[in-house]
Design a protein around this motif. Structure first.
Motif, mmCIF file in Angstrom:
data_model
loop_
_atom_site.group_PDB
_atom_site.id
_atom_site.type_symbol
_atom_site.label_atom_id
_atom_site.label_comp_id
_atom_site.label_asym_id
_atom_site.label_seq_id
_atom_site.Cartn_x
_atom_site.Cartn_y
_atom_site.Cartn_z
ATOM 1 N N VAL A 1 33.610 36.410 54.295
ATOM 2 C CA VAL A 1 34.161 35.576 53.211
ATOM 3 C C VAL A 1 35.540 36.075 52.802
ATOM 4 C CG1 VAL A 1 33.801 34.630 50.889
ATOM 5 C CG2 VAL A 1 31.806 35.204 52.293
ATOM 6 N N GLN A 2 36.476 35.144 52.682
ATOM 7 C CA GLN A 2 37.743 35.442 52.001
ATOM 8 C C GLN A 2 37.817 34.438 50.852
ATOM 9 O OE1 GLN A 2 40.556 32.899 55.118
ATOM 10 N NE2 GLN A 2 41.021 35.020 54.818
ATOM 11 N N ALA A 3 37.915 34.924 49.617
ATOM 12 C CA ALA A 3 37.860 34.029 48.452
ATOM 13 C C ALA A 3 39.045 34.334 47.548
ATOM 14 C CB ALA A 3 36.538 34.211 47.726
ATOM 15 N N LEU A 4 40.001 33.413 47.549
ATOM 16 C CA LEU A 4 41.225 33.601 46.777
ATOM 17 C C LEU A 4 41.055 32.947 45.417
ATOM 18 C CD1 LEU A 4 42.017 33.879 49.847
ATOM 19 C CD2 LEU A 4 44.299 33.175 49.164
ATOM 20 N N GLY A 5 41.397 33.671 44.358
ATOM 21 C CA GLY A 5 41.136 33.190 43.011
ATOM 22 C C GLY A 5 42.387 32.915 42.203
ATOM 23 N N GLY A 6 42.241 33.013 40.891
ATOM 24 C CA GLY A 6 43.294 32.631 39.953
ATOM 25 C C GLY A 6 44.396 33.681 39.813
ATOM 26 N N ALA A 7 45.303 33.418 38.878
ATOM 27 C CA ALA A 7 46.499 34.260 38.801
ATOM 28 C C ALA A 7 47.121 34.221 37.410
ATOM 29 C CB ALA A 7 47.516 33.760 39.817
ATOM 30 N N LYS A 8 47.931 35.214 37.146
ATOM 31 C CA LYS A 8 48.819 35.224 35.979
ATOM 32 C C LYS A 8 50.065 35.949 36.485
ATOM 33 C CE LYS A 8 48.990 34.394 31.466
ATOM 34 N NZ LYS A 8 48.641 33.098 30.866
ATOM 35 N N ASN A 9 51.071 35.197 36.862
ATOM 36 C CA ASN A 9 52.202 35.810 37.571
ATOM 37 C C ASN A 9 53.356 36.100 36.615
ATOM 38 O OD1 ASN A 9 50.757 35.397 40.055
ATOM 39 N ND2 ASN A 9 51.301 33.246 39.868
#
Ligand code: NAD
Length: 497
Positions: free
Chosen positions: A243-251
């Protein structure tokens, strides 16, 4: 309202059962119905992919690549049609939609190099008459689950590479804007892909759970919010899947006192407000080193935010369209209220925006908060809307500490003219993708994309070299061809040179 079909085994199919509405966010009207796949429908897609796998894995990589060459041409020929569909269902401007498609096509171009990227590794004479090599073999049936904010580009991060590596693919796109995703998959079949190698099923949690639970699905690529990424990673790996699971962000963007402020302001405007802030690499925090920088930045941003051209995404020459849904607009408005009540200064308030002729659209104007502090919710959480928060600090070290302490670590950038500051930032910042005077450092297709911390669950990033590793299994083969008439005695000690 038309019913959008699934694409299974090369056929467009519909099913009776639960449906969802697909909206045009610029008008606020439901325009299509979408079937939400049942377990049986998911199983049909899995069966089709499984049946297609033996022939596809034995198709020479150069032949697989030829399909991708034709696919690239078809995508380019259909750019206007695809951009229109993206804009109609997502709300982003036509220019922005064309931009995401171009970045998606980059991944198809990378996949065209299949014979080169799958060459493997070879060592001659690792022992007497012994040669060894590593082969990169496909996994079988793999699935992708994608978010609403890039209905063309994010799926294209996944399946062109998975497919040229010899896998068969099942895509579960976002239920909010599936039409462009489906059209693009149809173009791949038109390019000559055998039926069953690429399938698209629409649905919600039930469809995703059926993919997670199916033993035939060997790997899951996910892009979306962090809670769902974490769920899919935990449930998938528990069942032995890759599994590769890319999530949210605060850049965060750091503005140093020596930055070229006018260029930084232009860059920030696009990075914070482009696509209405609905990008996982959007800049949502400007960290100003010193009050002088902060005061000058806010003074320059305010008139530009107030002058943003906002309207129906499908009209030309705009800066921003609507948010994707009424719920998204209400959620972002809730954050604005929260920021005000927690003491941040709301310098530009985009609420209450009405677009003439599109009064029911999900519009929200650009918003700017100053004097934001780290304990506020508007700082800690991903807002995913056109809201930029200014945080004031006294030094680069303080700015970096702030970023390193944040839960997310997707993208960041620094605006400076000083090489030493830039180098320190690149070395020490705990974020997966870093820009120096580049506000949206989205890696090109021959590098890989991925955040750190709670922006990515899994070991390998998306697309590029990491994508190849993700969609293949290494097999190490050691082979001896003894010389004729020689006899080798049994060896009881562990074989070594
Ligand atoms: P989302 O997490 O709501 O949905 C993503 C996908 O998961 C959709 O296909 C959806 O149908 C499915 N899904 C939703 N709820 C589910 C559940 N309970 N169980 C199983 N599957 C479920 O995300 P979204 O709102 O479509 O997209 C926005 C989010 O995606 C933002 O957080 C953004 O930062 C993130 N994102 C991240 C990247 C990245 O590369 N890190 C890129 C794009 C978007």
């Amino acid at each position: 309202m038309s019913l959008i079909p699934h694409l299974i085994n090369g056929e467009l199919v519909t099913e009776e059962g639960r449906t969802a509405d697909v909206y045009n966010p610029s008008t606020g009207q439901a325009i299509h119905k979408l079937p939400l796949a049942s377990r049986e429908t998911i199983q049909k897609a899995i069966d089709a992919a499984k049946a297609a796998f033996p022939a596809w894995r034995n198709t020479p990589p150069a032949k697989r690549a030829q399909v991708m060459f034709r696919f690239k041409q078809l995508l380019e020929q259909n750019e206007a049609r695809i951009s229109q569909l993206i804009s109609e269902e997502h709300g982003k401007t036509l220019e922005d939609a064309a931009g995401e498609l171009k970045r998606g096509i980059e991944n198809v171009e990378f996949a065209c190099a299949a014979p080169e990227i799958l060459k493997g590794e070879y060592s001659r004479n690792v022992g007497p008459n012994i040669d060894a090599w590593s082969d990169f073999q496909p996994l079988g049936v793999v699935a992708g689950i994608t978010p609403f904010n890039f209905p063309a580009m994010v799926p294209l991060w996944m399946y062109p590479l998975a497919i040229v590596c010899g896998n068969c693919f099942i895509l579960k796109p976002s239920e909010r804007d599936p039409s462009s995703t489906l059209l693009i998959a149809q173009l791949l079949l038109e390019a000559g892909l055998p039926k069953g190698v690429m399938n698209v099923v629409h649905g919600d949690k039930a469809a995703v759970d059926a993919l997670i639970e199916a033993p035939e699905v060997k790997a899951l690529s996910f892009v979306g919010s962090t809670p769902i990424a974490e769920y899919i990673y935990a449930e998938g790996t528990k069942r032995g899947k890759r599994v590769q699971a890319l999530g949210g962000a605060k850049n965060h963007a750091v503005l140093m006192p020596d930055a070229d402020l006018d260029n930084a302001v232009s860059a920030l405007m696009g990075a914070a407000y482009g696509s209405c802030g609905e990008r996982c690499m959007a800049i949502s925090v400007a960290v100003c080193v010193g009050d002088q920088v902060a005061d000058a930045l806010v003074a320059k941003l305010v008139p530009q935010i107030k002058a943003l051209k906002i309207g129906a995404g499908t009209s030309c020459g705009l800066d921003m369209g609507p948010l994707v849904s009424a719920q998204a607009r209400d959620k972002v408005s809730g954050y604005i209220e929260d920021g005000v009540s927690s003491g941040a200064s709301l310098v530009v308030d985009g609420r209450g925006l009405s677009v003439a002729g599109n009064e029911d659209g999900f519009f929200l104007g650009g918003c700017l908060f100053d004097n934001v502090t780290p304990e506020m919710r508007i700082y800690k959480e991903e807002i995913f809307g056109p809201v930029l928060c200014v945080v004031r600090v006294n030094s680069l070290e303080e700015a970096m500490q702030l970023i390193n302490d944040h839960e997310y670590g997707n993208g960041t950038c620094i605006f400076t003219r000083d090489g030493e500051s830039a180098r320190l930032f690149c070395d020490e910042i705990e974020v997966g993708m870093v820009g120096v005077n580049v506000p949206l450092p989205v890696p090109v297709a021959y590098h890989s994309f991925g955040g750190w911390k709670r922006s990515l669950f899994g070991d390998l990033h998306a697309y590029g070299p990491d994508g190849v590793r993700f969609y293949t299994r290494r097999k190490a083969i050691t082979q001896r061809w003894p010389q004729r008439a020689s006899h080798e005695a049994s060896q009881f000690a562990f074989p070594s040179l």
